[in-house]
Write a protein that holds these residues in place. Sequence first.
Motif: not given
Length: 248
Positions: A167-173, A185-191, A209-221
Amino acid sequence: MMPVNNFYISLYDPEEDLIHFPYFVDEVDQSPGSHKPSRGLTEYVLRNGQPLFAPPEIFNQLVMCGEVESIGAPSVDWLGVPLKVRERTIGVMAVQSYTEGVRFGTDDLEMLTFVSTQVAMVIERKRAEAALHYSENLYHTTIDSLDEYIQVVDADLRLVMVNQSYRSFNVQFGGPETLEGCDLKEAVPFVMTRELLKTYRKILQSGQRQTLIDRFKIGKQELILEVRLVPVIENGKVDRIITLARDI
């Protein structure tokens, strides 16, 4: 009508091996308080799981046989019935009299037995509600204390639960704080990248079950998350998917 000037309900806690008295009204004795089982009439009914009508002659026989001991003020009549839930005795409901003018009989025993069934059902329901409330609080407290981002989605990819870190992670961005019930998808579109959504749908089909490494950008981060997706199977189908993610 049965006189109930001297009436009590006792409940046995097997984990603590204690008898508690949530309700106790008596003209002579004070509440015995919580105590270990002894050899009283209450304990006799607990052990045997059967109603007991104990006028003086029956009580004296039980004492002579070593089945019970005289505890508290002597009564003229004592009537006790087990409180049962699914054949398990959880306590005893009892009435007693101290005068010859107030006597009990088999009709009173039948009435008390009938009432005990209703009382036992109410007690068990209250216990179940209390246990559920405690379990839910413990569950949420434990989940919220973890640093990992945790979310649960249903088969329609709607959020069922998120922990405080998520929840805190989502609010932060810039995302909403209230997420339960929202489309993933609507709740956390940036992730929620296209690849990650594809993985969710694959799990719904395969149940693997699946395990993966996910990379994405939020602004410049730029963020890199290790994501584990664990399906929950019910009736042969994926009912929910638990996601655990950590920032690496």
